[in-house]
Motif scaffolding. Structure first.
Motif, mmCIF file in Angstrom:
data_model
loop_
_atom_site.group_PDB
_atom_site.id
_atom_site.type_symbol
_atom_site.label_atom_id
_atom_site.label_comp_id
_atom_site.label_asym_id
_atom_site.label_seq_id
_atom_site.Cartn_x
_atom_site.Cartn_y
_atom_site.Cartn_z
ATOM 1 N N THR A 26 52.343 42.012 -99.401
ATOM 2 C CA THR A 26 53.540 41.813 -98.599
ATOM 3 C C THR A 26 53.140 41.070 -97.338
ATOM 4 O O THR A 26 52.281 41.539 -96.592
ATOM 5 C CB THR A 26 54.192 43.162 -98.228
ATOM 6 O OG1 THR A 26 54.495 43.874 -99.427
ATOM 7 C CG2 THR A 26 55.458 42.955 -97.421
ATOM 8 N N GLY A 27 53.722 39.918 -97.119
ATOM 9 C CA GLY A 27 53.350 39.062 -96.001
ATOM 10 C C GLY A 27 52.805 37.742 -96.523
ATOM 11 O O GLY A 27 53.069 37.375 -97.671
ATOM 12 N N THR A 28 52.049 37.054 -95.685
ATOM 13 C CA THR A 28 51.493 35.770 -96.107
ATOM 14 C C THR A 28 49.990 35.743 -95.910
ATOM 15 O O THR A 28 49.462 36.311 -94.951
ATOM 16 C CB THR A 28 52.128 34.604 -95.327
ATOM 17 O OG1 THR A 28 51.896 34.806 -93.932
ATOM 18 C CG2 THR A 28 53.611 34.497 -95.594
ATOM 19 N N ILE B 59 44.052 40.883 -91.870
ATOM 20 C CA ILE B 59 44.248 39.788 -90.913
ATOM 21 C C ILE B 59 43.239 38.701 -91.261
ATOM 22 O O ILE B 59 42.052 38.973 -91.462
ATOM 23 C CB ILE B 59 44.003 40.246 -89.461
ATOM 24 C CG1 ILE B 59 45.031 41.281 -89.042
ATOM 25 C CG2 ILE B 59 44.042 39.049 -88.513
ATOM 26 C CD1 ILE B 59 44.793 41.850 -87.656
ATOM 27 N N TYR B 60 43.735 37.485 -91.354
ATOM 28 C CA TYR B 60 42.881 36.323 -91.574
ATOM 29 C C TYR B 60 43.466 35.179 -90.745
ATOM 30 O O TYR B 60 44.569 34.711 -91.029
ATOM 31 C CB TYR B 60 42.832 35.939 -93.049
ATOM 32 C CG TYR B 60 42.035 34.695 -93.316
ATOM 33 C CD1 TYR B 60 40.658 34.685 -93.170
ATOM 34 C CD2 TYR B 60 42.665 33.518 -93.702
ATOM 35 C CE1 TYR B 60 39.919 33.541 -93.417
ATOM 36 C CE2 TYR B 60 41.938 32.368 -93.944
ATOM 37 C CZ TYR B 60 40.567 32.387 -93.787
ATOM 38 O OH TYR B 60 39.837 31.249 -94.021
ATOM 39 N N ALA C 29 41.857 33.178 -99.373
ATOM 40 C CA ALA C 29 41.571 34.448 -98.696
ATOM 41 C C ALA C 29 42.081 35.619 -99.531
ATOM 42 O O ALA C 29 41.395 36.641 -99.666
ATOM 43 C CB ALA C 29 42.188 34.458 -97.307
ATOM 44 N N ALA C 30 43.277 35.487 -100.086
ATOM 45 C CA ALA C 30 43.836 36.554 -100.920
ATOM 46 C C ALA C 30 42.948 36.814 -102.130
ATOM 47 O O ALA C 30 42.722 37.973 -102.504
ATOM 48 C CB ALA C 30 45.252 36.196 -101.362
ATOM 49 N N ILE D 99 39.897 43.972 -92.583
ATOM 50 C CA ILE D 99 40.642 44.977 -93.337
ATOM 51 C C ILE D 99 40.764 46.220 -92.462
ATOM 52 O O ILE D 99 39.764 46.694 -91.917
ATOM 53 C CB ILE D 99 39.903 45.363 -94.639
ATOM 54 C CG1 ILE D 99 39.504 44.137 -95.456
ATOM 55 C CG2 ILE D 99 40.716 46.377 -95.439
ATOM 56 C CD1 ILE D 99 40.617 43.391 -96.105
ATOM 57 N N TYR D 100 41.980 46.742 -92.342
ATOM 58 C CA TYR D 100 42.159 47.949 -91.546
ATOM 59 C C TYR D 100 43.285 48.805 -92.112
ATOM 60 O O TYR D 100 44.059 48.352 -92.963
ATOM 61 C CB TYR D 100 42.410 47.609 -90.074
ATOM 62 C CG TYR D 100 43.665 46.811 -89.825
ATOM 63 C CD1 TYR D 100 44.842 47.442 -89.454
ATOM 64 C CD2 TYR D 100 43.682 45.429 -89.960
ATOM 65 C CE1 TYR D 100 45.999 46.715 -89.220
ATOM 66 C CE2 TYR D 100 44.832 44.697 -89.734
ATOM 67 C CZ TYR D 100 45.988 45.348 -89.368
ATOM 68 O OH TYR D 100 47.127 44.636 -89.148
ATOM 69 N N MET D 101 43.345 50.045 -91.656
ATOM 70 C CA MET D 101 44.400 50.981 -92.044
ATOM 71 C C MET D 101 44.891 51.684 -90.792
ATOM 72 O O MET D 101 44.146 51.849 -89.830
ATOM 73 C CB MET D 101 43.868 52.035 -93.021
ATOM 74 C CG MET D 101 43.533 51.530 -94.386
ATOM 75 S SD MET D 101 42.915 52.919 -95.390
ATOM 76 C CE MET D 101 42.947 52.167 -96.992
ATOM 77 N N TYR D 102 46.135 52.121 -90.825
ATOM 78 C CA TYR D 102 46.721 52.904 -89.741
ATOM 79 C C TYR D 102 46.660 54.390 -90.076
ATOM 80 O O TYR D 102 46.776 54.777 -91.246
ATOM 81 C CB TYR D 102 48.190 52.525 -89.525
ATOM 82 C CG TYR D 102 48.409 51.186 -88.907
ATOM 83 C CD1 TYR D 102 48.029 50.932 -87.592
ATOM 84 C CD2 TYR D 102 49.014 50.164 -89.627
ATOM 85 C CE1 TYR D 102 48.253 49.692 -87.008
ATOM 86 C CE2 TYR D 102 49.237 48.923 -89.049
ATOM 87 C CZ TYR D 102 48.851 48.696 -87.749
ATOM 88 O OH TYR D 102 49.067 47.466 -87.177
#
Length: 85
Positions: free
Chosen positions: A43-45, A27-28, A50-51, A12-15
């Motif tokens: 948003t994304g896959t 990211i997984y 994991a979700a 898990i990260y943030m910008y």
């Protein structure tokens, strides 16, 4: 891209100064997505299993994630958040 947490192979990260709405990136393996903090829109896959883990973690740490979002919008360092156990 500061890493906020890591568990079960999920990162898990943030910008810093990222676009609205408040969200975090995940990211997984080869999958990557971003999830809004307030309503959990993905948003994304991401594989369903994991979700599910990420949503469980989000439910536990929503307030901490919003605090980190605010800190990063002010170019301050975020704090680490406990991983899912």
């Amino acid at each position: 891209m500061p890493e906020i947490s890591r568990f079960y192979g999920i990162i898990i990260y943030m910008y810093i100064s990222d676009h609205q709405p408040p969200h975090f990136h995940v990211i997984y393996n080869e999958f990557e997505c971003w999830i809004t903090i307030e309503d959990g829109v993905l948003t994304g896959t991401m594989p369903r299993r994991a979700a599910k883990l990420v949503y469980e973690w989000l439910d536990l740490h929503q307030a901490e994630l919003m605090e980190n979002w605010k800190r990063l919008q002010n170019c301050e360092s975020p704090f680490k958040i406990e991983p899912l156990q």
